[in-house]
Design a protein around this motif. Sequence first.
Motif, mmCIF file in Angstrom:
data_model
loop_
_atom_site.group_PDB
_atom_site.id
_atom_site.type_symbol
_atom_site.label_atom_id
_atom_site.label_comp_id
_atom_site.label_asym_id
_atom_site.label_seq_id
_atom_site.Cartn_x
_atom_site.Cartn_y
_atom_site.Cartn_z
ATOM 1 N N VAL A 179 0.858 -1.189 0.000
ATOM 2 C CA VAL A 179 0.000 0.000 0.000
ATOM 3 C C VAL A 179 0.892 1.237 0.000
ATOM 4 O O VAL A 179 1.762 1.383 0.873
ATOM 5 N N ASP A 180 0.688 2.115 -0.966
ATOM 6 C CA ASP A 180 1.393 3.404 -1.017
ATOM 7 C C ASP A 180 2.904 3.245 -0.888
ATOM 8 O O ASP A 180 3.566 3.946 -0.105
ATOM 9 N N GLY A 181 3.471 2.308 -1.640
ATOM 10 C CA GLY A 181 4.916 2.152 -1.670
ATOM 11 C C GLY A 181 5.522 1.453 -0.472
ATOM 12 O O GLY A 181 6.731 1.529 -0.266
ATOM 13 N N ALA A 182 4.720 0.795 0.315
ATOM 14 C CA ALA A 182 5.233 0.080 1.481
ATOM 15 C C ALA A 182 4.576 -1.296 1.579
ATOM 16 O O ALA A 182 3.438 -1.490 1.139
ATOM 17 N N VAL A 204 2.938 -3.720 4.057
ATOM 18 C CA VAL A 204 2.249 -3.507 5.326
ATOM 19 C C VAL A 204 1.695 -4.833 5.830
ATOM 20 O O VAL A 204 1.129 -5.617 5.063
ATOM 21 N N VAL A 205 1.865 -5.059 7.131
ATOM 22 C CA VAL A 205 1.316 -6.247 7.787
ATOM 23 C C VAL A 205 0.519 -5.778 9.002
ATOM 24 O O VAL A 205 0.988 -4.938 9.774
ATOM 25 N N ALA A 236 -14.504 -1.681 13.071
ATOM 26 C CA ALA A 236 -14.938 -1.630 11.674
ATOM 27 C C ALA A 236 -13.841 -1.213 10.711
ATOM 28 O O ALA A 236 -13.971 -1.438 9.506
ATOM 29 N N ALA A 237 -12.764 -0.610 11.190
ATOM 30 C CA ALA A 237 -11.732 -0.109 10.287
ATOM 31 C C ALA A 237 -10.419 0.041 11.036
ATOM 32 O O ALA A 237 -10.397 0.255 12.255
ATOM 33 N N VAL A 238 -9.336 -0.062 10.283
ATOM 34 C CA VAL A 238 -7.991 0.168 10.803
ATOM 35 C C VAL A 238 -7.224 0.943 9.750
ATOM 36 O O VAL A 238 -7.344 0.663 8.547
ATOM 37 N N VAL A 239 -6.430 1.908 10.188
ATOM 38 C CA VAL A 239 -5.584 2.657 9.251
ATOM 39 C C VAL A 239 -4.481 1.730 8.750
ATOM 40 O O VAL A 239 -3.693 1.202 9.542
ATOM 41 N N VAL A 240 -4.434 1.528 7.439
ATOM 42 C CA VAL A 240 -3.407 0.666 6.865
ATOM 43 C C VAL A 240 -2.253 1.479 6.278
ATOM 44 O O VAL A 240 -1.129 1.002 6.153
ATOM 45 N N SER A 241 -2.533 2.736 5.925
ATOM 46 C CA SER A 241 -1.486 3.617 5.391
ATOM 47 C C SER A 241 -1.888 5.048 5.657
ATOM 48 O O SER A 241 -3.058 5.416 5.493
ATOM 49 N N GLY A 282 -3.649 12.331 3.706
ATOM 50 C CA GLY A 282 -4.777 11.417 3.814
ATOM 51 C C GLY A 282 -4.384 10.088 4.420
ATOM 52 O O GLY A 282 -3.235 9.860 4.799
ATOM 53 N N ALA A 283 -5.355 9.206 4.487
ATOM 54 C CA ALA A 283 -5.138 7.871 5.055
ATOM 55 C C ALA A 283 -6.000 6.876 4.298
ATOM 56 O O ALA A 283 -7.078 7.211 3.786
#
Length: 672
Positions: A359-362, A364-365, A403-408, A413-414
């Motif tokens: 995601v967005d150049g990274a 992520v786990v 319901a949601a978690v920030v992944v990037s 923005g996020a």
Amino acid sequence: MPIHQPQQRTDVQSDRTGVQQAEAALVEHYPRLVRLAYVVLPPALGRHRRVLTAHAVVQRALPAAGSKVSGPRVPAQSRRTGPPAGAEGASADRVPAHPAYGWVRLRVLRAALAHERRPRWWPGRLPAPAALRPALPVVWGLRLFPRAGGVDELALDRALSAVDGPVRAAFALQLLEGLDETGVRELLAEAAVADPADAVRRAARLGRPDRAGAQAMLRSGEFDPCTVQTRPSDLLRRRHRVRAAAVAAALCVLAGGLAVAVEQGARGGGEERSPAGVFAPVLDPAELMRTAAERWADTSRVDFTAWPARGGRTEDDGLLGRALRAWAGPPASVRVSTTPGTATVPPAQPPRLLFAGEVDGAAVVLFHDGGVRVVRYAEPLSGSGGAAIDFARTDDADVTTGAAVVVSRTGDGARFLLAPWIAESTTRDLLAPDTPGRPLEVGPDGVTAEVPRPAAGGACETWPVLQLRSSERIVEKHAFLVTDLGDLAPAHLTYTPKPGRGAPARQPREATSTEALLAWARTACSLRTLAGSGVRSVNNWAFAEQKLPEGGASAGWLCTRADTWRGPGRVLVQFLAPAPSPTDPAVVVADRDDTALCSRFGQHVLAGTHWKASSGRWYVLAAGSRAVTRIEASGAVRGAAGGPTLAVRAPRDADVELTASLREGGTLTAVH
């Protein structure tokens, strides 16, 4: 004097009968014995290896072929009580206190306790001395796990992992085998435990105050090594690992002192121990828990435990291994951040995988650690930037807060990873309450398009939020708002309407109505003060409405309460004077940290402020919640009014003290 020679046992038939009785007892009560061994064995082995070791301990409890045994010796406790009724199926409902079962149980207990007494430096996968080493059943290409339990079972497993083997044995003998304290002490003494009385005392503290509940959990699937789930250990690199294992074996012959390093290298470093003492199985990507894709629709526990593993790199053992090792012992190059009150300790058991992708150049786990934390690991796909790992509390999450978690997250923005039960997602601006939401694009892996972030400083001209709707498969027509306050989990926004006359007290509800959106339009910018503090939810409670003096319009009083994941809350009391614009910010008249005000445990509130009428005159205004029957002002000016509101003429800077009387008795002072 005649000398009597010692009697020699020569009854071979008696030997055979004793072994046969022991074998019959082992076969009949095999599930119970394996469960006992599983609980006593060190949890640091990891669930896969503990399952195999428990079976091996029981299977090797019988004497070796050709050994001389005159019949199983009767342990002292087995003369008093046998296994408890109803522990393992129908055959276990009527278990006699047979000496053979007591003898086999003692052998199992000794072997399980001996396993913990291995030297701390002894590697878990290399041969141990015969007295300490159970031969494991051979399982190639699979990992075995008992069924995952809930938060209570996890808490019990962690409590057991914090004590030593004799304490676990005493606990299991009492709750699984039904022995009294005397019987447990005698059996532990026969198993060569150094201080049985101390083990019994410490075991008595486990599972309190609900010992019956602890007993039920100990008999649940979480601690049943006979009912297991399987997953492949590897699919892509198994042949390479076989070659590496052969090389490791050759090197072990040449240099036994390097055996541990060779073993870790053969597994790509996935089973090294961290400085915190986390054992290899916890750091093995093959041990990660994964939830079935449709589990969320068929469970009453709708939270992070129901999230499936998503993303394009969920099978990338290299990435997952790096993420787990960074969690266990982050090197200096890894940036670590936590929300307040979140522990950064390594996991006690393999965590649940939620996401692994780019995601967005990274890369992520996302992990979920047993109902307590969400952990995000990110490493750049290119460039010289370092990796980062973030920790956030998520205990007791539900349909909305899970319901949601920030992944990037970028500067502007996020992106969020949405729960599998989210059927519809839009974005809206809290400072534009009349503007409908706009559809938010969501990828097949559950990752949203970039959502603008609320401005951290400067002018507060917009406040983006997510408006999500749950699937009708779990909650029909349930829409709610969440907003990014700088933590991994966005905060849930709710609204409690004004009290109705003669009606029961209102409860918080979703902030999607026109009235709720208008209230949030005037208070959204106050959310800035909550950024990065681990906020779980924020509620706007319209606790009073007041008719202003000199024939003015009505004003509103709001108590904005922010609850954190760790427990303490923060309260802002805000005064909503008549304004030409629906987005004019409210006036904060009180700010209190670590308080129960405006919650179910603090249902009464009184506040006051100075207000200037259009004539230029100044007043002290006060308002209380629905249980307030009278308000009095003292100090620079004096006045009183029946009911939940007060307005009294006073100089602009007058120092006034406010008190209120409550309907059920007692008084209330104003919050500052």
